[in-house]
Design a protein around this motif. Structure first.
Motif, PDB file in Angstrom:
ATOM      1  N   ARG A  28       0.846  -1.207   0.000  1.00  0.00           N
ATOM      2  CA  ARG A  28       0.000   0.000   0.000  1.00  0.00           C
ATOM      3  C   ARG A  28       0.875   1.248   0.000  1.00  0.00           C
ATOM      4  NH1 ARG A  28      -3.454   3.752   2.881  1.00  0.00           N
ATOM      5  NH2 ARG A  28      -2.899   3.533   5.084  1.00  0.00           N
ATOM      6  N   MET A  29       0.407   2.276  -0.703  1.00  0.00           N
ATOM      7  CA  MET A  29       1.063   3.584  -0.670  1.00  0.00           C
ATOM      8  C   MET A  29       0.125   4.576   0.023  1.00  0.00           C
ATOM      9  SD  MET A  29       2.344   6.253  -3.597  1.00  0.00           S
ATOM     10  CE  MET A  29       2.822   5.011  -4.741  1.00  0.00           C
ATOM     11  N   PRO A  30       0.422   4.909   1.281  1.00  0.00           N
ATOM     12  CA  PRO A  30      -0.485   5.800   2.014  1.00  0.00           C
ATOM     13  C   PRO A  30      -0.375   7.242   1.549  1.00  0.00           C
ATOM     14  CG  PRO A  30       1.378   5.186   3.406  1.00  0.00           C
ATOM     15  CD  PRO A  30       1.557   4.459   2.100  1.00  0.00           C
ATOM     16  N   SER A  31      -1.472   8.006   1.713  1.00  0.00           N
ATOM     17  CA  SER A  31      -1.462   9.407   1.276  1.00  0.00           C
ATOM     18  C   SER A  31      -1.159  10.367   2.426  1.00  0.00           C
ATOM     19  CB  SER A  31      -2.822   9.780   0.670  1.00  0.00           C
ATOM     20  OG  SER A  31      -3.840   9.662   1.643  1.00  0.00           O
ATOM     21  N   ASP A  32      -1.294   9.919   3.659  1.00  0.00           N
ATOM     22  CA  ASP A  32      -1.031  10.835   4.777  1.00  0.00           C
ATOM     23  C   ASP A  32       0.398  11.367   4.655  1.00  0.00           C
ATOM     24  OD1 ASP A  32      -1.975  11.347   7.959  1.00  0.00           O
ATOM     25  OD2 ASP A  32       0.167  11.422   7.542  1.00  0.00           O
ATOM     26  N   PRO A  33       0.583  12.697   4.714  1.00  0.00           N
ATOM     27  CA  PRO A  33       1.922  13.273   4.513  1.00  0.00           C
ATOM     28  C   PRO A  33       2.948  12.815   5.552  1.00  0.00           C
ATOM     29  CG  PRO A  33       0.240  15.005   4.635  1.00  0.00           C
ATOM     30  CD  PRO A  33      -0.450  13.716   4.883  1.00  0.00           C
ATOM     31  N   ILE A  34       2.491  12.541   6.787  1.00  0.00           N
ATOM     32  CA  ILE A  34       3.447  12.071   7.804  1.00  0.00           C
ATOM     33  C   ILE A  34       3.927  10.668   7.442  1.00  0.00           C
ATOM     34  CG2 ILE A  34       3.756  11.470  10.246  1.00  0.00           C
ATOM     35  CD1 ILE A  34       1.736  13.685  10.935  1.00  0.00           C
ATOM     36  N   ALA A  35       2.987   9.807   7.049  1.00  0.00           N
ATOM     37  CA  ALA A  35       3.358   8.446   6.643  1.00  0.00           C
ATOM     38  C   ALA A  35       4.285   8.495   5.424  1.00  0.00           C
ATOM     39  CB  ALA A  35       2.105   7.632   6.330  1.00  0.00           C
ATOM     40  N   ALA A  36       3.898   9.295   4.432  1.00  0.00           N
ATOM     41  CA  ALA A  36       4.667   9.360   3.191  1.00  0.00           C
ATOM     42  C   ALA A  36       6.084   9.858   3.461  1.00  0.00           C
ATOM     43  CB  ALA A  36       3.952  10.269   2.193  1.00  0.00           C
ATOM     44  N   MET A  37       6.202  10.886   4.320  1.00  0.00           N
ATOM     45  CA  MET A  37       7.528  11.446   4.593  1.00  0.00           C
ATOM     46  C   MET A  37       8.381  10.488   5.399  1.00  0.00           C
ATOM     47  SD  MET A  37       7.678  15.503   5.287  1.00  0.00           S
ATOM     48  CE  MET A  37       9.353  16.081   5.566  1.00  0.00           C
ATOM     49  N   LEU A  38       7.746   9.762   6.330  1.00  0.00           N
ATOM     50  CA  LEU A  38       8.497   8.791   7.121  1.00  0.00           C
ATOM     51  C   LEU A  38       9.092   7.699   6.220  1.00  0.00           C
ATOM     52  CD1 LEU A  38       9.272   7.809  10.013  1.00  0.00           C
ATOM     53  CD2 LEU A  38       7.199   6.387   9.944  1.00  0.00           C
ATOM     54  N   ILE A  39       8.285   7.215   5.280  1.00  0.00           N
ATOM     55  CA  ILE A  39       8.773   6.167   4.373  1.00  0.00           C
ATOM     56  C   ILE A  39       9.903   6.723   3.507  1.00  0.00           C
ATOM     57  CG2 ILE A  39       8.156   4.547   2.532  1.00  0.00           C
ATOM     58  CD1 ILE A  39       5.191   4.851   3.577  1.00  0.00           C
ATOM     59  N   ARG A  40       9.673   7.916   2.967  1.00  0.00           N
ATOM     60  CA  ARG A  40      10.660   8.513   2.070  1.00  0.00           C
ATOM     61  C   ARG A  40      11.986   8.791   2.786  1.00  0.00           C
ATOM     62  NH1 ARG A  40       9.619  10.059  -2.744  1.00  0.00           N
ATOM     63  NH2 ARG A  40       7.395  10.223  -2.356  1.00  0.00           N
ATOM     64  N   GLU A  41      11.881   9.420   3.951  1.00  0.00           N
ATOM     65  CA  GLU A  41      13.090   9.786   4.693  1.00  0.00           C
ATOM     66  C   GLU A  41      13.866   8.553   5.150  1.00  0.00           C
ATOM     67  OE1 GLU A  41      14.458  12.860   5.135  1.00  0.00           O
ATOM     68  OE2 GLU A  41      12.902  13.397   3.695  1.00  0.00           O
ATOM     69  N   SER A  42      13.138   7.478   5.485  1.00  0.00           N
ATOM     70  CA  SER A  42      13.825   6.274   5.986  1.00  0.00           C
ATOM     71  C   SER A  42      14.521   5.537   4.846  1.00  0.00           C
ATOM     72  CB  SER A  42      12.837   5.331   6.674  1.00  0.00           C
ATOM     73  OG  SER A  42      11.969   4.741   5.728  1.00  0.00           O
ATOM     74  N   GLY A  43      14.026   5.713   3.625  1.00  0.00           N
ATOM     75  CA  GLY A  43      14.577   4.978   2.496  1.00  0.00           C
ATOM     76  C   GLY A  43      14.247   3.488   2.570  1.00  0.00           C
ATOM     77  N   LEU A  44      13.244   3.130   3.394  1.00  0.00           N
ATOM     78  CA  LEU A  44      12.898   1.720   3.600  1.00  0.00           C
ATOM     79  C   LEU A  44      11.496   1.433   3.058  1.00  0.00           C
ATOM     80  CD1 LEU A  44      13.896   1.526   7.385  1.00  0.00           C
ATOM     81  CD2 LEU A  44      15.270   0.659   5.475  1.00  0.00           C
ATOM     82  N   TYR A  45      11.184   0.143   2.938  1.00  0.00           N
ATOM     83  CA  TYR A  45       9.799  -0.278   2.815  1.00  0.00           C
ATOM     84  C   TYR A  45       9.350  -0.586   4.235  1.00  0.00           C
ATOM     85  CZ  TYR A  45      11.372  -0.967  -1.964  1.00  0.00           C
ATOM     86  OH  TYR A  45      11.904  -0.787  -3.203  1.00  0.00           O
ATOM     87  N   ILE A  46       8.180  -0.079   4.609  1.00  0.00           N
ATOM     88  CA  ILE A  46       7.781  -0.191   6.010  1.00  0.00           C
ATOM     89  C   ILE A  46       6.585  -1.126   6.188  1.00  0.00           C
ATOM     90  CG2 ILE A  46       6.961   1.096   8.030  1.00  0.00           C
ATOM     91  CD1 ILE A  46       8.772   3.315   7.276  1.00  0.00           C
ATOM     92  N   ALA A  47       6.851  -2.239   6.867  1.00  0.00           N
ATOM     93  CA  ALA A  47       5.767  -3.162   7.215  1.00  0.00           C
ATOM     94  C   ALA A  47       4.984  -2.529   8.350  1.00  0.00           C
ATOM     95  CB  ALA A  47       6.333  -4.499   7.672  1.00  0.00           C
ATOM     96  N   ALA A  48       3.671  -2.454   8.202  1.00  0.00           N
ATOM     97  CA  ALA A  48       2.885  -1.835   9.270  1.00  0.00           C
ATOM     98  C   ALA A  48       1.472  -2.405   9.341  1.00  0.00           C
ATOM     99  CB  ALA A  48       2.811  -0.320   9.093  1.00  0.00           C
ATOM    100  N   PRO A  49       1.212  -3.151  10.391  1.00  0.00           N
ATOM    101  CA  PRO A  49      -0.174  -3.507  10.685  1.00  0.00           C
ATOM    102  C   PRO A  49      -0.812  -2.338  11.420  1.00  0.00           C
ATOM    103  CG  PRO A  49       1.242  -4.425  12.368  1.00  0.00           C
ATOM    104  CD  PRO A  49       2.139  -3.686  11.396  1.00  0.00           C
TER     105      PRO A  49
END
Ligand code: TXA
Ligand code: MG
Length: 351
Positions: free
Chosen positions: A123-144
């Protein structure tokens, strides 16, 4: 472990605000964060040890796979193989947003993340905090969803704290989420696209892109019927459940309010703490009881946004028995009723 709650300024998101969270994620630790649907409990999706920590923190059975969150459609071909054209079309139409796709996984996705399955949820979330966290980490983030296993999903940082305090190092507090119900899950690995979990994006929305899409039969289930096996492993568990026993009545509004009153009176007379799940239109019909209104019956999106909050409120009240109404299944209403049925453990009575 001490759980730090970091308040995020939505109007002024800066990279510096993510530094500590990113450092934790890169070290294989967990960070809870808001998405547009519900809060997620994030860890590095390609690190089996991080996935193990997610299962441990939630108390979740390890055969229940995690959703991998991305910030870029190109990531699809990094994580999945044999991707059908329909997947790219769905991505174009609904991402970033509350839609998850099940695809055949590539080897880089560890089985620990997919609960042993050869498929992966993305999934690609639209929330800007989620999006920025993924982008800044440079990771794919598993999240239940960031709740203790079996409890209602979390729509505010306070709920995450309530369930996971002491079990995770950090919660990014972005306030109340927008939608309030988890993403629509679409399985693209079979002959026909199947909705495994209804959400804000409806079957009608999906059919505009993939006309032959259908519901997995388990989605429309209205009673405890073990002959239907849910394709999404998580959909088979008792879920979203308040601690008290919830019973839902289905029928004309008049019959429903009558049945709620009758059952509530009986349990109250037996000395139990009783609460009622009602709507703005009906709340005054239950004078003398503890009533939680989820909003106007015609406002499905409003009900979706408040449902999990309300289920948690019943726990705060210490309700032993909860009696509730059914809601219209228009639009996101289908997803509302799916969660409500599960919260009730399919205790549903036709009146
Ligand atoms: O909105 C959401 O989807 C939220 C936010 C945080 O993104 N996440 C979420 O994750 O609801 P979770 O783990 O609570 O629910 C994921 C659901 C489970 O029912 C799981 O069984 C199903 O997705 N799932 C995950 N991978 C799957 C797979 N490969 N095949 C079938 N179902 C899968
Ligand atoms: Mg969940």
């Amino acid at each position: 472990m001490e759980t730090r709650v970091v308040r995020m300024d939505r109007d002024n998101l800066r990279k510096e605000q993510f530094e500590e969270a990113v450092a934790l994620l890169r070290r294989g630790e967990l960070v809870a964060f808001p998405t547009e649907t519900v809060y997620g409990l994030g860890g590095n999706a390609l690190d089996p040890a991080a996935s193990a920590k997610i299962y441990a923190a939630k108390g979740r059975p390890s055969d229940n796979p995690l959703i991998v969150h991305i910030c870029d459609t190109d990531a699809l071909s990094e994580l999945a193989q044999d991707i059908p054209d329909g997947a790219w079309e769905l991505a174009k139409r609904f991402w970033p947003g509350p839609m998850t796709m099940i695809l055949k996984k590539k080897d880089i996705v560890p089985k620990e993340t997919t609960g042993g399955l050869s498929t992966v949820a993305i999934r690609m979330p639209s929330d800007p905090i989620a999006a920025m966290l993924i982008r800044e980490s440079g990771l794919y983030i598993a999240a239940p969803s960031a709740n203790a296993s079996g409890r209602p999903s979390t729509t505010r940082a306070e709920h995450v704290y309530e369930d996971l305090n002491g079990r995770i190092p950090m919660i990014l507090d972005g306030g109340a989420v927008q939608i309030g119900l988890e993403s629509t899950i679409i399985d693209l690995t079979g002959e026909r696209p199947l909705i495994l979990r209804p959400g804000y994006i409806t079957l009608e929305d999906v059919r505009k892109v993939l006309p032959n899409a259908a519901y997995d039969p388990a989605v429309l289930r209205r009673k405890a019927d073990d002959t239907i096996v849910a394709k999404a492993p998580g959909m088979k568990y008792r879920h979203y459940a308040p601690k008290g026993q919830l019973t839902v009545f289905e029928g004309s509004l008049e019959n429903v309010t009558k049945a709620v009153r009758k059952n509530a009176a009986e349990k109250k007379a037996e000395g139990f703490r009783v609460a009622i799940l009602a709507s703005e239109e009906t709340k005054d019909a239950y004078k003398g009881y503890t009533v939680c209104s989820v909003g106007d019956r015609e406002d499905e999106a409003g009900i979706a946004a408040r449902l999990f909050d309300t289920l948690r409120e019943f726990d705060h009240m210490g309700a032993d028995y909860i009696f509730g109404e059914c809601f219209p299944t228009e639009g996101v209403g289908q997803a509302v009723m799916n969660r409500l049925m599960k919260a009730a453990g399919y205790h549903i009575e036709q009146v």
